[in-house]
Enzyme design. Structure first.
Site, PDB file in Angstrom:
ATOM      1  N   TYR A  49       0.955  -1.296   0.011  1.00 32.74           N
ATOM      2  CA  TYR A  49       0.004  -0.005  -0.013  1.00 32.74           C
ATOM      3  C   TYR A  49       0.889   1.284  -0.050  1.00 32.74           C
ATOM      4  O   TYR A  49       1.799   1.105   0.774  1.00 32.74           O
ATOM      5  CB  TYR A  49      -0.925   0.125   1.324  1.00 32.74           C
ATOM      6  CG  TYR A  49      -1.698   1.146   1.425  1.00 32.74           C
ATOM      7  CD1 TYR A  49      -2.835   1.309   0.864  1.00 32.74           C
ATOM      8  CD2 TYR A  49      -1.398   2.447   2.239  1.00 32.74           C
ATOM      9  CE1 TYR A  49      -3.642   2.590   0.959  1.00 32.74           C
ATOM     10  CE2 TYR A  49      -1.812   3.586   2.041  1.00 32.74           C
ATOM     11  CZ  TYR A  49      -3.154   3.706   1.696  1.00 32.74           C
ATOM     12  OH  TYR A  49      -3.841   4.862   1.896  1.00 32.74           O
ATOM     13  N   GLU A  80      -3.427   7.483  -4.177  1.00 30.25           N
ATOM     14  CA  GLU A  80      -3.321   5.904  -3.434  1.00 30.25           C
ATOM     15  C   GLU A  80      -3.054   4.994  -4.401  1.00 30.25           C
ATOM     16  O   GLU A  80      -3.681   4.752  -5.400  1.00 30.25           O
ATOM     17  CB  GLU A  80      -4.568   6.042  -2.664  1.00 30.25           C
ATOM     18  CG  GLU A  80      -4.567   4.596  -1.858  1.00 30.25           C
ATOM     19  CD  GLU A  80      -5.841   4.410  -1.250  1.00 30.25           C
ATOM     20  OE1 GLU A  80      -6.115   4.815   0.050  1.00 30.25           O
ATOM     21  OE2 GLU A  80      -6.860   3.818  -1.796  1.00 30.25           O
TER      22      GLU A  80
END
Ligand code: GDP
Ligand code: MN
Length: 387
Positions: free
Chosen positions: A102, A190
């Protein structure tokens, strides 16, 4: 402002961030064509909607033959994810995942800085990880005057990877993502997951970007990607007409003048156990044309089972409002009960005028009006249920 994954991936590509091969499709036929053209064994069919958690909602499917490509695309294109209809899918080449990471940049208002977040536990459940094992998420505040020079990028990257060549590639991605974030005035950039493939490459297989609305004026390229939801379209339409219109989930449509009165009306409805379907603030106007437009918008919403018109005459006079309503309702066909509370300047004259037409239930106090509206809405629903 949010954008779709495919749009974010296009921006990423412009900055050098690697993404997998993909094609945007609007129908199952297009998806099938894309699959044939891509000439790969497996593809992922991914819903393009402006919300996260598509995977969990069934909006991401991996398939490996023509029949499934067609069928799953068809299924996903008929889905509603968190209330948003899916109108497009991305057909993307499936990569073999060795590990999911992530990485994101956001703004941390407390730190007054951009924050880099990274985790070796990427994938679908990052929110869950943040809640249960926050130590698995690394956070770094970025000094705006320093940014992310090579040495910092590498230091960050080595927290996730110990092999130098991988860390080098990760460092580059960190810098590129930071550059996108800053240059586009984003509030979020993101990648979840950023995957390490079994071949040892790093690829962003998901991409999410949100932009600061107040900075859109200097990014016409981003602004042109704006896709209003049905709600936002209605609200924009109302704005063009000089109203402010907000939709909610209840059954009482509210037409009021002034934002303060709108809030008070909502509170009152809630207080007596009802639930507003919307509020429409017509501002200071009694123009019948505006009232007609406003009423049409209210009644377009099929959730509305009663309309509560709450007007306080100040500069706008009560008799003008009443004339406006009478003319407007001459042209509106609807059986939905209309409760009017009218007071203030020339309120008494206005109420008398309205009482000549039995289309309206006329009241003077807000309490009376609210209770009547709640009762009428219930009756309308009961009648509809009996038909
Ligand atoms: P999200 O649920 O909206 O975040 O959608 P994602 O694009 O992140 O996809 C959800 C999950 O589907 C990922 O975490 C992966 O596990 C899986 N997935 C998506 N694309 C691929 C792919 O190309 N290969 C493999 N093996 N899995 C994928
Ligand atoms: Mn994702």
């Amino acid at each position: 402002m949010k954008i779709h994954e495919y749009q974010a991936k296009e921006i990423f590509t412009g900055y050098g961030i690697p993404v997998e091969r993909h094609t945007l499709c609007h129908s199952a036929e297009e998806a099938l064509q894309a699959y044939r053209r891509m000439n790969v064994d497996r593809v992922a069919i991914k819903a393009q909607v402006l919300t996260g958690g598509r995977g969990k909602a069934g909006g991401v499917k991996l398939v490996n033959n023509e029949k499934d490509v067609y069928q799953k695309s068809q299924e996903i294109l008929h889905m509603n994810i968190k209330g948003l209809p899916v109108k497009k899918v991305l057909v993307s080449e499936v990569v073999d995942i060795a590990a999911e990471y992530y990485i994101s940049f956001t703004i941390d208002r407390n730190m007054r800085a951009v924050t880099l977040m990274m985790s070796a536990s990427g994938g679908m459940d990052i929110e869950e990880i943040a809640r249960q094992t926050p130590e698995k998420i690394l956070r770094y505040s970025i000094d705006p005057f320093i940014g992310i020079p090579d040495y910092l990028a590498r230091r960050f990257a080595f927290r996730l990877f110990d092999k130098a060549d991988l860390a080098d590639r990760m460092a580059k991605i960190i810098q590129e993502l930071y550059q996108v974030f800053i240059e586009k005035d984003a509030s979020l950039a993101e990648v979840n997951p950023l995957v390490l493939t079994t071949k040892g490459t790093l690829i962003a297989i998901d991409a999410k970007m949100t932009f600061d609305d107040n900075a859109l004026f200097r990014h016409p390229d981003i602004r042109s990607l704006f896709e209003p939801t049905e709600e936002e379209k209605l609200e924009a339409l109302a704005k063009e007409r000089g109203f402010s219109y907000v939709r909610m989930n209840g059954d009482i449509g509210c037409m009021v003048n002034g934002a303060g009165l709108a809030m008070a009306t909502m509170d009152m409805i809630k207080l007596y156990g009802g639930s507003p379907a919307n509020f429409l603030d017509i501002g200071g106007s009694s123009n019948p044309m505006k009232v007609i437009e406003a009423m049409k918008m209210l009644l377009d919403d099929k959730k509305v089972k009663a309309v509560l018109i709450n007007i306080f005459g100040g500069i706008t006079r009560g008799d003008d409002i009443a004339e406006g309503l009478l003319q407007a309702f001459d042209q509106i066909e609807s059986n939905i009960p209309v409760i009017v509370r009218l007071t203030g300047t020339n309120g008494d004259i206005g109420r008398e005028l309205l009482q000549t037409n039995n289309r309206f239930l006329v009241t003077e106090t807000m309490k009376e009006a609210t209770i009547s509206a709640i009762k009428s809405a219930k009756e309308t629903s009961a009648k509809e249920a009996n038909v």
